[in-house]
Design a protein around this motif. Structure first.
Motif, PDB file in Angstrom:
ATOM      1  N   PHE A  81     -41.273  18.495  43.496  1.00 37.52           N
ATOM      2  CA  PHE A  81     -41.038  18.245  42.078  1.00 37.52           C
ATOM      3  C   PHE A  81     -39.728  17.491  42.003  1.00 37.52           C
ATOM      4  O   PHE A  81     -38.651  18.055  42.194  1.00 37.52           O
ATOM      5  N   LEU A  82     -39.812  16.181  41.762  1.00 36.59           N
ATOM      6  CA  LEU A  82     -38.669  15.280  41.882  1.00 36.59           C
ATOM      7  C   LEU A  82     -38.095  14.994  40.497  1.00 36.59           C
ATOM      8  O   LEU A  82     -38.750  14.387  39.656  1.00 36.59           O
ATOM      9  N   TYR A  83     -36.860  15.428  40.275  1.00 43.31           N
ATOM     10  CA  TYR A  83     -36.217  15.333  38.967  1.00 43.31           C
ATOM     11  C   TYR A  83     -34.794  14.820  39.147  1.00 43.31           C
ATOM     12  O   TYR A  83     -34.116  15.169  40.121  1.00 43.31           O
ATOM     13  N   ALA A  84     -34.347  13.987  38.217  1.00 41.47           N
ATOM     14  CA  ALA A  84     -32.963  13.500  38.253  1.00 41.47           C
ATOM     15  C   ALA A  84     -32.248  13.928  36.985  1.00 41.47           C
ATOM     16  O   ALA A  84     -32.712  13.639  35.883  1.00 41.47           O
ATOM     17  N   ALA A  85     -31.126  14.623  37.149  1.00 39.38           N
ATOM     18  CA  ALA A  85     -30.312  14.972  35.999  1.00 39.38           C
ATOM     19  C   ALA A  85     -29.631  13.731  35.423  1.00 39.38           C
ATOM     20  O   ALA A  85     -29.246  13.700  34.258  1.00 39.38           O
ATOM     21  N   ARG A  86     -29.505  12.695  36.247  1.00 39.41           N
ATOM     22  CA  ARG A  86     -28.888  11.444  35.817  1.00 39.41           C
ATOM     23  C   ARG A  86     -29.496  10.302  36.617  1.00 39.41           C
ATOM     24  O   ARG A  86     -29.810  10.460  37.797  1.00 39.41           O
ATOM     25  N   GLY A  87     -29.655   9.133  35.984  1.00 42.73           N
ATOM     26  CA  GLY A  87     -30.190   7.969  36.676  1.00 42.73           C
ATOM     27  C   GLY A  87     -31.705   7.900  36.623  1.00 42.73           C
ATOM     28  O   GLY A  87     -32.371   8.801  36.122  1.00 42.73           O
ATOM     29  N   LEU A  88     -32.233   6.807  37.125  1.00 45.12           N
ATOM     30  CA  LEU A  88     -33.669   6.555  37.095  1.00 45.12           C
ATOM     31  C   LEU A  88     -34.179   6.332  38.509  1.00 45.12           C
ATOM     32  O   LEU A  88     -33.519   5.682  39.325  1.00 45.12           O
ATOM     33  N   MET A  89     -35.354   6.865  38.811  1.00 42.72           N
ATOM     34  CA  MET A  89     -35.968   6.725  40.131  1.00 42.72           C
ATOM     35  C   MET A  89     -37.340   6.076  39.995  1.00 42.72           C
ATOM     36  O   MET A  89     -38.017   6.228  38.980  1.00 42.72           O
ATOM     37  N   ARG A  90     -37.729   5.369  41.051  1.00 46.41           N
ATOM     38  CA  ARG A  90     -39.089   4.830  41.156  1.00 46.41           C
ATOM     39  C   ARG A  90     -39.720   5.408  42.415  1.00 46.41           C
ATOM     40  O   ARG A  90     -39.169   5.262  43.506  1.00 46.41           O
ATOM     41  N   PRO A 120     -34.481  10.217  33.347  1.00 49.69           N
ATOM     42  CA  PRO A 120     -33.847  11.531  33.452  1.00 49.69           C
ATOM     43  C   PRO A 120     -34.563  12.662  32.730  1.00 49.69           C
ATOM     44  O   PRO A 120     -34.392  13.814  33.104  1.00 49.69           O
ATOM     45  N   THR A 121     -35.308  12.388  31.674  1.00 50.04           N
ATOM     46  CA  THR A 121     -35.991  13.474  30.962  1.00 50.04           C
ATOM     47  C   THR A 121     -37.337  13.832  31.576  1.00 50.04           C
ATOM     48  O   THR A 121     -38.010  14.725  31.079  1.00 50.04           O
ATOM     49  N   GLN A 122     -37.732  13.135  32.631  1.00 55.62           N
ATOM     50  CA  GLN A 122     -39.015  13.407  33.266  1.00 55.62           C
ATOM     51  C   GLN A 122     -38.845  13.713  34.756  1.00 55.62           C
ATOM     52  O   GLN A 122     -37.764  13.538  35.323  1.00 55.62           O
ATOM     53  N   ALA A 123     -39.929  14.175  35.348  1.00 57.16           N
ATOM     54  CA  ALA A 123     -39.959  14.420  36.789  1.00 57.16           C
ATOM     55  C   ALA A 123     -41.295  13.913  37.302  1.00 57.16           C
ATOM     56  O   ALA A 123     -42.221  13.660  36.529  1.00 57.16           O
ATOM     57  N   VAL A 124     -41.405  13.770  38.607  1.00 53.76           N
ATOM     58  CA  VAL A 124     -42.683  13.378  39.188  1.00 53.76           C
ATOM     59  C   VAL A 124     -43.130  14.466  40.155  1.00 53.76           C
ATOM     60  O   VAL A 124     -42.323  15.060  40.874  1.00 53.76           O
ATOM     61  N   TRP A 125     -44.417  14.749  40.128  1.00 49.34           N
ATOM     62  CA  TRP A 125     -45.026  15.722  41.037  1.00 49.34           C
ATOM     63  C   TRP A 125     -45.624  14.973  42.216  1.00 49.34           C
ATOM     64  O   TRP A 125     -46.379  14.006  42.032  1.00 49.34           O
ATOM     65  N   ILE A 126     -45.294  15.412  43.437  1.00 48.39           N
ATOM     66  CA  ILE A 126     -45.805  14.789  44.647  1.00 48.39           C
ATOM     67  C   ILE A 126     -46.520  15.869  45.465  1.00 48.39           C
ATOM     68  O   ILE A 126     -45.872  16.805  45.946  1.00 48.39           O
ATOM     69  N   PRO A 127     -47.837  15.790  45.631  1.00 51.60           N
ATOM     70  CA  PRO A 127     -48.553  16.813  46.392  1.00 51.60           C
ATOM     71  C   PRO A 127     -48.142  16.816  47.864  1.00 51.60           C
ATOM     72  O   PRO A 127     -47.579  15.832  48.366  1.00 51.60           O
ATOM     73  N   PRO A 128     -48.425  17.889  48.577  1.00 49.72           N
ATOM     74  CA  PRO A 128     -48.091  17.947  50.003  1.00 49.72           C
ATOM     75  C   PRO A 128     -48.772  16.823  50.788  1.00 49.72           C
ATOM     76  O   PRO A 128     -49.916  16.460  50.513  1.00 49.72           O
ATOM     77  N   GLY A 129     -48.038  16.266  51.740  1.00 49.41           N
ATOM     78  CA  GLY A 129     -48.618  15.291  52.656  1.00 49.41           C
ATOM     79  C   GLY A 129     -48.715  13.871  52.151  1.00 49.41           C
ATOM     80  O   GLY A 129     -49.173  12.993  52.890  1.00 49.41           O
ATOM     81  N   VAL A 130     -48.300  13.595  50.923  1.00 50.41           N
ATOM     82  CA  VAL A 130     -48.398  12.234  50.368  1.00 50.41           C
ATOM     83  C   VAL A 130     -47.199  11.413  50.836  1.00 50.41           C
ATOM     84  O   VAL A 130     -46.046  11.767  50.564  1.00 50.41           O
ATOM     85  N   GLU A 131     -47.460  10.302  51.528  1.00 53.88           N
ATOM     86  CA  GLU A 131     -46.374   9.422  51.955  1.00 53.88           C
ATOM     87  C   GLU A 131     -45.797   8.701  50.740  1.00 53.88           C
ATOM     88  O   GLU A 131     -46.542   8.171  49.916  1.00 53.88           O
ATOM     89  N   HIS A 132     -44.473   8.674  50.662  1.00 56.42           N
ATOM     90  CA  HIS A 132     -43.833   8.054  49.502  1.00 56.42           C
ATOM     91  C   HIS A 132     -42.445   7.566  49.866  1.00 56.42           C
ATOM     92  O   HIS A 132     -41.854   7.975  50.861  1.00 56.42           O
ATOM     93  N   THR A 150     -53.637  22.788  38.903  1.00 56.93           N
ATOM     94  CA  THR A 150     -53.947  21.663  38.017  1.00 56.93           C
ATOM     95  C   THR A 150     -53.291  20.362  38.464  1.00 56.93           C
ATOM     96  O   THR A 150     -53.646  19.291  37.969  1.00 56.93           O
ATOM     97  N   LEU A 151     -52.329  20.433  39.375  1.00 57.56           N
ATOM     98  CA  LEU A 151     -51.597  19.241  39.809  1.00 57.56           C
ATOM     99  C   LEU A 151     -52.093  18.829  41.188  1.00 57.56           C
ATOM    100  O   LEU A 151     -51.569  19.257  42.214  1.00 57.56           O
ATOM    101  N   ASP A 152     -53.117  17.979  41.206  1.00 57.67           N
ATOM    102  CA  ASP A 152     -53.733  17.583  42.475  1.00 57.67           C
ATOM    103  C   ASP A 152     -53.404  16.146  42.869  1.00 57.67           C
ATOM    104  O   ASP A 152     -53.925  15.631  43.852  1.00 57.67           O
ATOM    105  N   GLY A 153     -52.550  15.471  42.111  1.00 55.62           N
ATOM    106  CA  GLY A 153     -52.149  14.108  42.431  1.00 55.62           C
ATOM    107  C   GLY A 153     -50.774  13.830  41.880  1.00 55.62           C
ATOM    108  O   GLY A 153     -50.231  14.606  41.081  1.00 55.62           O
ATOM    109  N   CYS A 154     -50.182  12.709  42.279  1.00 60.33           N
ATOM    110  CA  CYS A 154     -48.868  12.336  41.747  1.00 60.33           C
ATOM    111  C   CYS A 154     -48.969  12.095  40.241  1.00 60.33           C
ATOM    112  O   CYS A 154     -49.937  11.490  39.767  1.00 60.33           O
ATOM    113  N   CYS A 155     -47.982  12.561  39.499  1.00 57.83           N
ATOM    114  CA  CYS A 155     -47.969  12.347  38.052  1.00 57.83           C
ATOM    115  C   CYS A 155     -46.555  12.558  37.533  1.00 57.83           C
ATOM    116  O   CYS A 155     -45.761  13.296  38.126  1.00 57.83           O
ATOM    117  N   VAL A 156     -46.239  11.905  36.412  1.00 55.77           N
ATOM    118  CA  VAL A 156     -44.948  12.074  35.757  1.00 55.77           C
ATOM    119  C   VAL A 156     -45.095  13.151  34.691  1.00 55.77           C
ATOM    120  O   VAL A 156     -46.044  13.148  33.913  1.00 55.77           O
TER     121      VAL A 156
END
Length: 259
Positions: free
Chosen positions: A34-43, A55-67, A90-96
């Motif tokens: 669960f990738l979240y930034a308190a400050r700054g923007l990520m891609r 900063p107000t969002q996070a991205v979910w990355i399932p196990p084993g996904v190369e990124h 319910t979280l079976d793929g990458c999503c914001v």
């Protein structure tokens, strides 16, 4: 680099800071992230597409996904690694995901508790974090990439110049397919229309520019919109706020994080 959980826990919290332009090279984890930034923007970039994470969002990355991850601005990354068996079903793929104020505070608390190896407090915080993650709203900040070579050439060209206004008929002449065929492929491979995909692209391009301080009018012009009003209408439709409100809310959030 592979980060593993403590053996006795289902969740591990990690804090890392990055400079503007930093790049975390292609890697994967055994755990969900669960990738979240308190400050700054990520891609986030995977073989399936790209996600932009303000900063107000996070991205979910399932196990084993190369990124891989690209940083815009000074990034204060606050990330969770969650054992596969504890991840929400319910979280079976990458999503914001839109991070709630409660979850933001829980993430910061989990990092503070990371030095505590055991304890009921830590277990309760982790359990509440998992419940909160499962209930988060999904945000339209995903830019999928197709497998079809004709669609991929169109998408890659637009990634290089998102302001292009060419129609599907124009692209069809270039890639050797009818606009009807291309429209059908967009729907089948990406689950959206050509115009919706291009709109998603422009939104993901707009966010780092707005957060860097560029004016709404300049961003609108650079991304091919005829007016700032048309750009703002698209922005509000997808994110629920106009660009100025959105950037102002992020500024307020950054102030709260420092207090």
């Amino acid at each position: 680099m592979l980060i593993r959980l403590h053996q006795q826990g289902r969740l591990s919290a990690v804090a890392r800071d990055y400079q503007d332009g930093a790049h975390v090279e292609l890697h994967r984890h055994d755990e969900a992230q669960f990738l979240y930034a308190a400050r700054g923007l990520m891609r986030l970039v995977t073989a399936a597409g790209a996600w932009v994470i303000p900063p107000t969002q996070a991205v979910w990355i399932p196990p084993g996904v190369e990124h891989q991850i690209f940083m815009s601005g000074q990034v204060e990354m606050r990330t969770l690694f969650i054992a596969a068996e504890a991840a929400p079903a319910t979280l079976d793929g990458c999503c914001v995901l839109a991070v709630s104020p409660l979850l933001r505070e829980l993430i910061l608390r989990a990092i503070q508790l990371e030095e505590v190896e055991t304890g009921e407090h830590r277990v309760l915080v982790q359990r509440l974090i998992l419940h909160e993650i499962a209930a988060l709203e999904h945000m339209p900040l995903h830019l999928p990439l197709p497998d079809d070579r004709r669609l991929r050439s169109i998408c890659l060209a637009l990634l290089q110049a998102p302001e292009q206004g060419r129609t599907l008929d124009d692209w069809g002449l270039e890639v050797g397919a009818s606009s009807r065929t291309l429209a059908r492929l967009f729907a089948r491979e990406l689950g959206m229309s050509f115009n919706d995909w291009r709109q998603q692209l422009r939104l993901t391009e707009a966010l780092p520019r707005l957060l860097a301080g560029q004016s709404v009018q300049r961003v609108a012009t650079d991304l091919g919109y005829g007016s700032g009003r048309a750009f703002s209408a698209m922005f509000r439709r997808l994110l629920g706020e106009n660009p100025r409100e959105y950037v102002a809310s992020l500024g307020q959030l950054a102030t709260l994080e420092k207090e």
